[in-house]
Each structure stands twice: as C-alpha cells, then as structure tokens.
Design an enzyme around this catalytic site. Structure first.
Site, mmCIF file in Angstrom:
data_model
loop_
_atom_site.group_PDB
_atom_site.id
_atom_site.type_symbol
_atom_site.label_atom_id
_atom_site.label_comp_id
_atom_site.label_asym_id
_atom_site.label_seq_id
_atom_site.Cartn_x
_atom_site.Cartn_y
_atom_site.Cartn_z
ATOM 1 N N CYS A 176 -17.407 5.281 -14.290
ATOM 2 C CA CYS A 176 -17.765 3.934 -13.830
ATOM 3 C C CYS A 176 -17.676 3.843 -12.308
ATOM 4 O O CYS A 176 -18.628 3.387 -11.640
ATOM 5 C CB CYS A 176 -16.882 2.900 -14.510
ATOM 6 S SG CYS A 176 -15.128 3.331 -14.577
HETATM 7 N N1 LIG Z 1 -13.565 1.634 -20.319
HETATM 8 C C1 LIG Z 1 -14.474 1.886 -19.394
HETATM 9 O O1 LIG Z 1 -14.842 0.992 -18.600
HETATM 10 C C2 LIG Z 1 -15.075 3.245 -19.277
HETATM 11 C C3 LIG Z 1 -14.715 4.291 -20.088
HETATM 12 N N2 LIG Z 1 -15.277 5.531 -19.911
HETATM 13 C C4 LIG Z 1 -14.862 6.660 -20.728
HETATM 14 O O2 LIG Z 1 -15.178 6.450 -22.080
HETATM 15 C C5 LIG Z 1 -14.217 7.094 -22.897
HETATM 16 C C6 LIG Z 1 -13.598 6.039 -23.801
HETATM 17 O O3 LIG Z 1 -12.946 5.084 -22.966
HETATM 18 P P1 LIG Z 1 -12.386 3.710 -23.499
HETATM 19 O O4 LIG Z 1 -13.262 3.194 -24.564
HETATM 20 O O5 LIG Z 1 -12.108 2.884 -22.329
HETATM 21 O O6 LIG Z 1 -11.020 4.206 -24.156
HETATM 22 P P2 LIG Z 1 -10.191 3.552 -25.332
HETATM 23 O O7 LIG Z 1 -8.798 4.001 -25.135
HETATM 24 O O8 LIG Z 1 -10.468 2.095 -25.415
HETATM 25 O O9 LIG Z 1 -10.790 4.252 -26.638
HETATM 26 C C7 LIG Z 1 -10.588 5.619 -26.882
HETATM 27 C C8 LIG Z 1 -11.178 6.006 -28.232
HETATM 28 O O10 LIG Z 1 -10.972 7.369 -28.487
HETATM 29 C C9 LIG Z 1 -10.231 7.563 -29.716
HETATM 30 N N3 LIG Z 1 -9.239 8.605 -29.421
HETATM 31 C C10 LIG Z 1 -8.170 8.495 -28.611
HETATM 32 N N4 LIG Z 1 -7.521 9.695 -28.495
HETATM 33 C C11 LIG Z 1 -8.237 10.566 -29.231
HETATM 34 C C12 LIG Z 1 -8.098 11.951 -29.500
HETATM 35 N N5 LIG Z 1 -7.087 12.670 -28.993
HETATM 36 N N6 LIG Z 1 -8.987 12.536 -30.316
HETATM 37 C C13 LIG Z 1 -9.992 11.832 -30.842
HETATM 38 N N7 LIG Z 1 -10.172 10.495 -30.625
HETATM 39 C C14 LIG Z 1 -9.306 9.886 -29.813
HETATM 40 C C15 LIG Z 1 -9.644 6.226 -30.058
HETATM 41 O O11 LIG Z 1 -9.661 5.948 -31.449
HETATM 42 P P3 LIG Z 1 -8.666 6.535 -32.550
HETATM 43 O O12 LIG Z 1 -7.369 6.807 -31.854
HETATM 44 O O13 LIG Z 1 -8.593 5.469 -33.591
HETATM 45 O O14 LIG Z 1 -9.338 7.758 -33.066
HETATM 46 C C16 LIG Z 1 -10.603 5.256 -29.397
HETATM 47 O O15 LIG Z 1 -11.681 5.006 -30.244
HETATM 48 C C17 LIG Z 1 -13.186 7.742 -21.959
HETATM 49 O O16 LIG Z 1 -13.521 9.076 -21.733
HETATM 50 C C18 LIG Z 1 -13.360 6.924 -20.709
HETATM 51 O O17 LIG Z 1 -12.918 7.644 -19.602
HETATM 52 C C19 LIG Z 1 -16.230 5.750 -18.970
HETATM 53 C C20 LIG Z 1 -16.629 4.764 -18.133
HETATM 54 C C21 LIG Z 1 -16.057 3.431 -18.194
HETATM 55 C C1 LIG Z 2 -9.143 0.425 -14.472
HETATM 56 C C2 LIG Z 2 -8.916 1.874 -14.844
HETATM 57 O O1 LIG Z 2 -7.805 2.287 -15.124
HETATM 58 N N1 LIG Z 2 -9.982 2.667 -14.829
HETATM 59 C C3 LIG Z 2 -9.931 4.065 -15.178
HETATM 60 C C4 LIG Z 2 -11.270 4.709 -14.962
HETATM 61 C C5 LIG Z 2 -12.270 4.255 -15.914
HETATM 62 C C6 LIG Z 2 -12.768 5.318 -16.827
HETATM 63 O O2 LIG Z 2 -13.049 5.005 -17.937
HETATM 64 O O3 LIG Z 2 -12.841 6.581 -16.411
HETATM 65 P P1 LIG Z 2 -14.132 7.455 -16.595
HETATM 66 O O4 LIG Z 2 -15.226 6.689 -15.983
HETATM 67 O O5 LIG Z 2 -13.852 8.759 -15.927
HETATM 68 O O6 LIG Z 2 -14.399 7.713 -18.002
HETATM 69 C C7 LIG Z 2 -9.040 4.872 -14.242
HETATM 70 O O7 LIG Z 2 -8.921 4.529 -13.095
HETATM 71 O O8 LIG Z 2 -8.601 5.938 -14.687
#
Ligand SMILES: NC(=O)C1=CN([C@@H]2O[C@H](COP(=O)(O)OP(=O)(O)OC[C@H]3O[C@@H](n4cnc5c(N)ncnc54)[C@H](OP(=O)(O)O)[C@@H]3O)[C@@H](O)[C@H]2O)C=CC1
Ligand SMILES: CC(=O)N[C@@H](CCC(=O)OP(=O)(O)O)C(=O)O
Length: 345
Positions: free
Chosen positions: A149
């Site tokens: 992001c």
């Molecule tokens: N939030 C954001 O704004 C952004 C997020 N991302 C990326 O997207 C991905 C998801 O982020 P986000 O949705 O915020 O994270 P969350 O913590 O909200 O969700 C993580 C998900 O992964 C699953 N999970 C967690 N640990 C494991 C594991 N060891 N093995 C398999 N499944 C696992 C969880 O479900 P369960 O434990 O039930 O299986 C859950 O569905 C990350 O890589 C993040 O960096 C990228 C850009 C922006």
């Molecule tokens: C507010 C906050 O904690 N943000 C996360 C980054 C967001 C994220 O989801 O990381 P990726 O884009 O690499 O998947 C952080 O700084 O680690």
C-alpha cells in the site's frame, strides 16, 4: 465467467476482495478460505455482506481451491503466501499474491527484510502488479506480486518524474500516513483503540520493510541505485493512505514540466486522477474506490517539489489493485468491477 477464490478471506484485504468480487460481472466467487473460521458463513464475520454473499469459509486446502477456481487471490501474511503459491501455479491457476513474497526480483533484498525465500525460483516469473507502470507484463503473467500500500501511494506520483530525470533521486523523502486497517484484523497493543484514538504517531522509523520495495522499483526506473527516506505514520481512521513526497528539482525544471510529465504518464489511465493546480489529495475522496489522486506544488522558498497522493489502502493499496491485475491477466477491461463511484462526502 472467471472462477475466483480468495484465500485469507476473513482478513481485511481478503474481505475487501470478497466485497469487490461479489459485484464483478465476469467473476463467480467459488471459494473463500480461513483456517479459524472454516465452516462458518462469511456474513457471520462480516454481516454487512449479508444477502450479498452466501458462501462458507473452507480451509486453506490447495487441492480443493485448484478444483474450484481459475484465479486465486492470496490475502495472507508474507511467508504463508509462498507456502501455497507453487502448488496453485502447478495446478494451472493464475495467482495474485497480496503479500510481499513475490514483489521483489532481488532475492537478497527480500531476504534482508523478510525471511529466506522458499520458492525463489518463481521470482523471475512474478510481475510487480503496479498496473499503471507494468500493465503490459501483467497481461501475460500467471503470478503477480501485488504492490504494497505505501509503495503504491509513493511510486505512482514519483516514478514518472524519476524516469524523466525531473528530480534529483538522491533527495527523496516520503512522509506517509495510513489508516489502521493497514495493520490487518489482528488487534495489537499498537492498533488497539486506546492507542490509536486521539493519536498520530510515526512507527518503524528508518527501517520499514516497504523502503526496499520502493527503492527497487525506483532504482530500476532510474537505471542506478536510489535510496529514499521513508517514514510511515498511523492515523486514527479506518481506511485511507496519504503520502507527501519531497525532492529537489533538477536545475531549470518547473511545475509545468511536472504536470506535462505526469499527464503523459497517466493519459488514459482510469484510476489515476491528476488534480488541478491548488487542489490537494484527500483520503475522503478516494474512500472505497480504486482511485489514486495525485497533486503537487513547487515550494517557492526552496525550489523543492512536493508530490502528494491519496489512496484507499484496502482498495488501490490492496484488493482493488489485485482485481485490476486479474482483469488484465485474463484479458478483461481494466476497470470491470472497479467502477464504484466515490462518496461525495
Ligand atoms: N490491510 C491492508 O491495507 C493491506 C494488506 N496487504 C497485505 O495483504 C495481506 C493480508 O493482509 P490483511 O488482510 O491486512 O491481514 P489480516 O491479518 O487482516 O488477515 C490475514 C489473513 O491471513 C490468514 N492467515 C494468517 N496467518 C496465516 C498463516 N500463517 N497461514 C495461512 N493463513 C494465515 C488469516 O486467516 P486465518 O488465520 O483464519 O487462516 C487472515 O485471513 C498481507 O500480506 C498484507 O501485508 C497489502 C496491502 C494493504
Ligand atoms: C498501518 C500498518 O501497520 N501498515 C502495515 C503495512 C500495510 C501492509 O499491509 O503491508 P503490505 O502492503 O506490505 O502488504 C505496516 O506498516 O506494516
């Protein structure tokens, strides 16, 4: 119809994928996974989507997913994604990974900031899914490293001016702010309501893992190593990311040249909105949409360029960009399913 699966659908990025894909006219969402909630209905976790989506979570089983889907979105933490991606690719699925596991072409840079890569042999086939810049490669890819992001919000305004030599790349400072959903669904001491409400703080100063991701793409485009100063901040809002980026202009360059450069780079790109002079990006104006709003000014005192961007971290910063990538991968129009009209207020 494209059959799509979302792995990690109970997480914030996964749930946003479910929201977007449930309204996508060319996609049938066939599988959503969660280890914790397998067997439960999606709307038992996210009641807002009650009557919109009628699916139960299943476990993260690659064989079941491979039979159910043509395209899979991995909305998992880094390390977990690279554990699942090879089997899904081998089964012939297209994979859009939202973690950092396939964002780097430099394995050493990834390993210095994350952990040893378990399938580094797949890195050469992965395309960095910043569609406005790498769209042509995305179209032929079967594995996408969906950008982070913060990198999305910094690279979209910055890459064209670096490529055109309009700034001194040794002077870049990116000062960025994220809503708390960027940290994912799991509550921590840092993201607990009591620590974010009425609070505005920097974190991971001088060592955030998005620094090398931004630097790799800037260096590729500058044709020489580029190092930046990047400071992330947490702000007490749910969604939204705003970046203010400072750099010294190359001699003789003015704001009009910056406008021409950005207009040329983003002509016909539906999700980048270049603001008129004197208007600055606001996270409110992109909330829930795949837009990246970009504005800029030249500081008359220092002659420094100030580039500004706003995105929704969960949409253009994650799930929206992932769907944009899928659209390009399967030959659909880039904007399908991503035409949400912004809230006027
Ligand atoms: N939030 C954001 O704004 C952004 C997020 N991302 C990326 O997207 C991905 C998801 O982020 P986000 O949705 O915020 O994270 P969350 O913590 O909200 O969700 C993580 C998900 O992964 C699953 N999970 C967690 N640990 C494991 C594991 N060891 N093995 C398999 N499944 C696992 C969880 O479900 P369960 O434990 O039930 O299986 C859950 O569905 C990350 O890589 C993040 O960096 C990228 C850009 C922006
Ligand atoms: C507010 C906050 O904690 N943000 C996360 C980054 C967001 C994220 O989801 O990381 P990726 O884009 O690499 O998947 C952080 O700084 O680690």
């Amino acid at each position: 119809m494209i059959r799509a699966a979302v792995v990690g659908a109970n997480g914030y990025a996964g749930a946003e994928l479910v929201r977007i894909l449930s309204g996508h006219p060319d996609v049938e969402l066939t599988a959503i996974t969660s280890r914790q909630y397998a067997g439960n209905a999606f709307d038992s976790i996210y009641p807002a989507l009650s009557t919109v989506i009628d699916l139960n979570f299943i476990d993260n089983d690659t064989e079941t997913i491979s039979k159910a889907a043509d395209v899979v979105f991995l909305a998992l933490p880094h390390k977990a994604s690279m554990g699942m991606a090879p089997a899904l690719l081998d089964a012939g699925l297209r994979v859009v990974d939202l973690s950092a596991d396939f964002r780097f072409h430099n394995q050493a840079a990834y390993e210095a900031h994350y952990q040893p890569h378990s399938c580094a042999d797949r890195l050469p086939q992965a395309v960095y899914g910043l569609c406005e810049v790498y769209g042509q490669q995305v179209a032929g890819a079967d594995l996408i490293g969906n950008p982070g992001c913060y990198p999305t919000s910094v690279l979209l305004p910055l890459l064209p001016v670096v490529k055109a030599g309009l700034i001194d790349p040794a002077t870049i400072i990116a000062d960025c702010k994220s809503g708390v959903s960027g940290a994912g669904r799991g509550a921590t001491a840092t993201t607990h309501f009591c620590h974010v409400n009425e609070s505005f703080k920097p974190y991971k100063v001088g060592g955030h893992r998005h620094t090398p991701e931004i630097e790799e793409k800037l260096s590729d485009c500058a044709g020489k190593p580029v190092r930046i100063t990047f400071t992330p901040h947490l702000v007490p809002m749910t969604r939204g990311m705003q970046s203010s980026i400072y750099a010294t202009l190359a001699p003789g360059v003015d704001a009009a040249q910056v406008r021409s450069c950005l207009e040329a780079a983003y002509a016909g790109r539906p999700f980048v909105r270049l603001l008129p002079d004197g208007r600055w990006p606001d996270t409110l104006n992109v909330k829930g949409t795949n837009f990246c709003d970009i504005g800029w000014a030249v500081d008359p005192g220092t002659g420094r360029l100030i580039l500004l961007s706003a995105i929704d971290n969960l949409v253009k910063g994650a799930a929206g960009q992932a769907v944009q990538n899928m659209n390009l991968m399967v030959g659909l129009t880039e904007t399908v399913g991503l035409d949400a009209v912004p809230f006027p207020l």
